[in-house]
Write a protein that holds these residues in place. Structure first.
Motif, short mmCIF file in Angstrom:
data_model
loop_
_atom_site.label_atom_id
_atom_site.label_comp_id
_atom_site.label_asym_id
_atom_site.label_seq_id
_atom_site.Cartn_x
_atom_site.Cartn_y
_atom_site.Cartn_z
N THR A 289 -58.77 -27.57 -80.15
CA THR A 289 -59.31 -27.99 -81.18
C THR A 289 -57.95 -28.05 -82.13
O THR A 289 -57.65 -28.90 -83.02
CB THR A 289 -60.12 -26.76 -82.12
OG1 THR A 289 -61.27 -26.72 -81.35
CG2 THR A 289 -60.51 -27.23 -83.45
N LEU A 290 -57.02 -27.15 -82.00
CA LEU A 290 -55.64 -26.83 -82.65
C LEU A 290 -55.07 -28.19 -82.41
O LEU A 290 -54.02 -28.70 -83.31
CB LEU A 290 -54.93 -25.85 -82.36
CG LEU A 290 -53.62 -25.54 -83.04
CD1 LEU A 290 -53.72 -25.63 -84.60
CD2 LEU A 290 -53.07 -24.04 -82.78
N SER A 291 -54.97 -28.97 -81.20
CA SER A 291 -54.58 -30.14 -80.85
C SER A 291 -54.88 -31.21 -81.57
O SER A 291 -54.13 -32.26 -81.46
CB SER A 291 -54.64 -30.40 -79.16
OG SER A 291 -55.77 -30.73 -78.80
N GLY B 28 -48.03 -24.18 -75.68
CA GLY B 28 -49.26 -24.43 -76.13
C GLY B 28 -49.84 -25.64 -75.52
O GLY B 28 -51.10 -25.87 -75.11
N VAL B 29 -48.93 -26.76 -75.60
CA VAL B 29 -49.35 -28.20 -75.07
C VAL B 29 -49.82 -28.10 -73.68
O VAL B 29 -50.63 -28.65 -73.44
CB VAL B 29 -48.42 -29.06 -75.50
CG1 VAL B 29 -48.38 -30.45 -74.61
CG2 VAL B 29 -48.01 -29.28 -77.07
N ARG B 30 -48.96 -27.24 -72.77
CA ARG B 30 -49.26 -27.25 -71.51
C ARG B 30 -50.71 -26.70 -71.11
O ARG B 30 -51.40 -26.98 -70.42
CB ARG B 30 -48.12 -26.38 -70.53
CG ARG B 30 -48.40 -26.12 -69.10
CD ARG B 30 -48.39 -27.43 -68.55
NE ARG B 30 -48.65 -27.11 -67.03
CZ ARG B 30 -50.15 -27.19 -66.93
NH1 ARG B 30 -51.00 -27.42 -67.51
NH2 ARG B 30 -50.27 -27.08 -65.26
N LEU B 31 -50.98 -25.55 -71.95
CA LEU B 31 -52.16 -24.78 -71.86
C LEU B 31 -53.31 -25.81 -72.49
O LEU B 31 -54.50 -25.72 -71.57
CB LEU B 31 -52.27 -23.56 -72.63
CG LEU B 31 -51.64 -22.39 -71.87
CD1 LEU B 31 -51.34 -21.25 -72.79
CD2 LEU B 31 -52.32 -21.97 -70.63
N GLU B 32 -53.21 -26.47 -73.53
CA GLU B 32 -54.19 -27.63 -73.87
C GLU B 32 -54.39 -28.45 -73.04
O GLU B 32 -55.78 -28.90 -72.99
CB GLU B 32 -53.73 -27.98 -75.37
CG GLU B 32 -54.63 -28.76 -75.99
CD GLU B 32 -55.05 -30.23 -75.51
OE1 GLU B 32 -55.80 -30.87 -75.72
OE2 GLU B 32 -53.80 -31.03 -75.09
#
Length: 303
Positions: A13-15, A63-67
């Motif tokens: 959601t944050l992405s 965070g991008v990698r996890l998203e």
């Protein structure tokens, strides 16, 4: 696994938004609950998952990698939930059929309806995959069978030839080439080519039409949507080369003119499955019926 599904949903959601408040609104949480969830995930992993830029909150590289992983995980879970619900209605197995966005597809709903009448306990689901991702999706189990052209059939898979579809040039009905029955590479030297992709894929127009003549169109315009290509061609913006199956409705309505490439070129389409697939599996049973259905129905690439 140190993170929960709630953490992954939050990252996804944050992405899509740029503030704690916006995340909270989408997830029906309070802003403080979202902040707590972010801090909790960062504490569990020992790395910052967000950063500020220009007053906006965004994911950090970690965070991008996890998203990206979260997106795949959530999609798999959603699919599993959907399949579980279907099983309550009598479905006992699923066959995931992969198709590319430019592949022949007008006949697929007819076959799914046919197979459903024979095997109401089997549900065929369609999955659109990029051309270069077909093999990996098949081997990793995201697909069970894929409909793919000859140029992309990888080694090490079981292949069943299905049919051939004409590769044709399409143009506006008032285009200078509209009355031609055959056109050649040199005819493109003065016209724009509106194309789905400029990749020089084996077996397609560059490989078999332009390269042998050592000629390229005046300009190549990439449009990754078949409907948009058709509209641009109808408006006279350029010519395109597509499979007949993709534009048959427009041809039948008289909205486009077409011509054969050289003396005629076509694309061979196949069904491929994992080499480890059991001969008596539901996947192979469906593929066998698909082969029989196509032979009885005639070439779907010409209908």
């Amino acid at each position: 696994m140190r993170l929960t599904l709630d953490h992954l949903v939050m990252l996804q959601t944050l992405s899509q938004v740029d503030s704690i408040t916006a995340v909270a609104e989408r997830l029906w949480l309070t802003p403080s609950a979202v902040s707590h969830r972010i801090r909790e995930a960062e504490r569990r992993l020992g790395v910052s998952l967000t950063e500020r830029s220009g007053g906006k909150l965004r994911l950090s590289p970690a965070g991008v990698r996890l998203e990206r992983a979260a997106k795949d995980i959530i999609a798999i879970l959603n699919e599993a939930e959907s399949e579980a619900r279907s099983m309550a209605g009598g479905v006992t197995a699923f066959v995931r059929m992969g198709v590319t966005s430019y592949g022949p597809f007008r006949w697929i709903p007819k076959f799914i309806k046919h197979y459903s009448s024979l095997r109401p306990d089997i549900e065929i689901t369609l999955v659109t995959v990029p051309r270069d991702d077909v093999y990996a999706s098949l081997m990793q189990g995201r697909l069970d069978v894929s409909i793919i052209d000859d140029g992309m059939v990888p080694s090490g898979v079981a292949k069943l030839p299905l049919f051939r579809d004409d590769l044709i040039a399409i143009m506006a009905t008032d285009h200078p080439l509209a009355q031609r029955r055959n056109i050649y590479a040199e005819d493109f030297k003065t016209y724009n080519l509106v194309t789905y992709s400029t990749d020089r894929a084996s077996g397609w127009e560059y490989d078999r039409f332009f390269a042998p003549a050592s000629i390229l169109p005046r300009r190549m315009i990439t449009v990754e949507l078949i409907e948009a290509i058709v509209e641009l061609v109808r408006s006279g913006y350029g010519i395109s080369i597509l499979q007949r199956d993709l534009v048959t409705p427009s041809l039948e309505r008289g909205e486009l003119a077409w011509a054969a490439l050289n003396d005629g070129l076509d694309i061979a389409w196949n069904a491929i499955v994992r080499p480890s697939e059991r001969e008596d599996s539901e996947v192979n049973k469906m593929v066998t019926e698909l082969d029989t259905w196509i032979k009885q129905a005639g070439n779907p690439g010409h209908g």
